[in-house]
Each structure stands twice: as C-alpha cells, then as structure tokens.
Design a protein around this motif. Structure first.
Motif, short mmCIF file in Angstrom:
data_model
loop_
_atom_site.label_atom_id
_atom_site.label_comp_id
_atom_site.label_asym_id
_atom_site.label_seq_id
_atom_site.Cartn_x
_atom_site.Cartn_y
_atom_site.Cartn_z
N GLY A 14 18.55 -23.66 22.87
CA GLY A 14 19.52 -24.17 23.34
C GLY A 14 19.89 -23.86 24.71
N THR A 15 20.82 -24.46 25.40
CA THR A 15 21.04 -24.20 26.79
C THR A 15 21.95 -23.14 26.83
N LEU A 16 21.34 -22.11 27.59
CA LEU A 16 22.31 -20.91 27.95
C LEU A 16 23.42 -21.21 29.01
N ARG A 17 24.68 -21.09 28.52
CA ARG A 17 25.76 -21.21 29.23
C ARG A 17 26.61 -19.78 30.03
N GLY A 18 26.32 -18.71 29.27
CA GLY A 18 26.57 -17.72 29.78
C GLY A 18 26.24 -16.15 29.12
N PHE A 19 26.58 -15.19 29.56
CA PHE A 19 26.15 -13.79 28.88
C PHE A 19 27.04 -12.74 29.57
N ASP A 20 26.87 -11.69 28.82
CA ASP A 20 27.80 -10.54 29.42
C ASP A 20 26.76 -9.22 29.48
N VAL A 21 27.52 -8.15 29.76
CA VAL A 21 26.69 -6.96 30.07
C VAL A 21 25.79 -6.36 28.83
N TYR A 22 26.46 -6.78 27.62
CA TYR A 22 25.69 -6.65 26.28
C TYR A 22 24.76 -7.71 26.00
N VAL A 23 24.48 -8.52 26.80
CA VAL A 23 23.60 -9.83 26.44
C VAL A 23 24.04 -10.43 25.19
N ASN A 24 25.46 -10.59 24.90
CA ASN A 24 25.97 -11.45 24.01
C ASN A 24 25.64 -12.90 24.92
N MET A 25 25.43 -13.88 24.24
CA MET A 25 25.12 -15.09 24.94
C MET A 25 25.76 -16.35 24.28
N VAL A 26 26.17 -17.05 25.28
CA VAL A 26 26.86 -18.47 24.56
C VAL A 26 25.65 -19.58 24.94
N LEU A 27 25.26 -20.20 23.82
CA LEU A 27 24.61 -21.34 23.96
C LEU A 27 25.19 -22.59 23.58
N GLU A 28 24.75 -23.74 23.94
CA GLU A 28 25.16 -25.10 23.89
C GLU A 28 24.11 -25.80 23.33
N ASP A 29 24.33 -27.05 22.73
CA ASP A 29 23.44 -27.97 22.14
C ASP A 29 22.19 -27.15 21.54
N VAL A 30 22.53 -26.46 20.33
CA VAL A 30 21.67 -25.47 19.85
C VAL A 30 20.77 -26.06 18.60
N THR A 31 19.73 -25.73 18.61
CA THR A 31 18.79 -26.10 17.44
C THR A 31 18.68 -24.62 16.42
N GLU A 32 18.95 -24.41 15.27
CA GLU A 32 18.78 -23.12 14.75
C GLU A 32 17.66 -23.22 13.56
N TYR A 33 16.52 -22.47 13.68
CA TYR A 33 15.63 -22.52 12.64
C TYR A 33 15.54 -21.20 11.92
N GLU A 34 15.86 -21.36 10.68
CA GLU A 34 15.82 -20.07 9.84
C GLU A 34 14.69 -20.30 8.68
N ILE A 35 14.27 -19.16 8.34
CA ILE A 35 12.98 -18.97 7.37
C ILE A 35 13.93 -18.57 5.92
N LYS A 37 21.72 -28.01 13.51
CA LYS A 37 22.25 -28.30 14.77
C LYS A 37 23.58 -27.78 14.93
N LEU A 38 23.92 -27.50 16.23
CA LEU A 38 25.16 -26.57 16.55
C LEU A 38 25.53 -27.08 17.85
N ASP A 39 27.02 -27.44 18.01
CA ASP A 39 27.49 -27.85 19.27
C ASP A 39 27.30 -26.43 20.42
N GLN A 40 27.86 -25.20 19.75
CA GLN A 40 28.02 -24.27 20.52
C GLN A 40 27.96 -22.93 19.67
N ILE A 41 27.37 -21.70 20.08
CA ILE A 41 27.13 -20.64 19.31
C ILE A 41 27.29 -19.30 20.49
#
Length: 81
Positions: free
Chosen positions: A35-56, A65-69
């Motif tokens: 996804g597209t990185l929109r921001g992060f903090d000092v703990y490397v928590n991240m906000v992504l947009e236009d996300v595709t999640e792949y799970e086994i 598909k997710l708009d934001q996570i």
C-alpha cells in the motif's frame, strides 16, 4: 544529513523518504501488505492507504482490499519499497 548514501541514513529517515510511495510490508505471522505509506510514528506504527493484504490460510492465499489500515509497529518484520 546532507549525504544521499542510503547506508548512512537512520531507519526513520529511510522510512520518511517512502511517505507517499507504495511499500511492501511483511508482518510477523502470515500476512503481507502492499500500500501507499501515509505516515508513521516513532514506534513505526504505519498508516497505509489503497492496501492489498495477502494472508496465508489453511485454505490457501486470501487477498483482501482495504482503503486504509493502521499497522502496529511491533508486528512489522520487514519493510521494502
């Protein structure tokens, strides 16, 4: 830092350069996200947009598909662009 050599950057500076770019995040466990990185903090928590999640899963690979996570930095194993 005036140098453009990536090996001399702090991890946070390298991630900061990826804001607005598409990144690939491998989580601890069996999830990967692109996804597209929109921001992060000092703990490397991240906000992504236009996300595709792949799970086994036991049934195979599931794609969601997710708009934001918001990702918890404690669960991130690898970040690549």
């Amino acid at each position: 830092m005036s140098s453009t050599n990536p090996s001399q950057l702090l991890p946070s500076e390298l991630i900061d350069r990826c804001i607005g770019s598409k990144i690939w995040v491998i989580m601890k466990g069996d999830k990967e996200l692109v996804g597209t990185l929109r921001g992060f903090d000092v703990y490397v928590n991240m906000v992504l947009e236009d996300v595709t999640e792949y799970e086994i899963t036991s049934e195979g690979r599931r794609i969601t598909k997710l708009d934001q996570i918001l990702l918890n930095g404690n669960n991130i194993a690898i970040v690549s662009n």
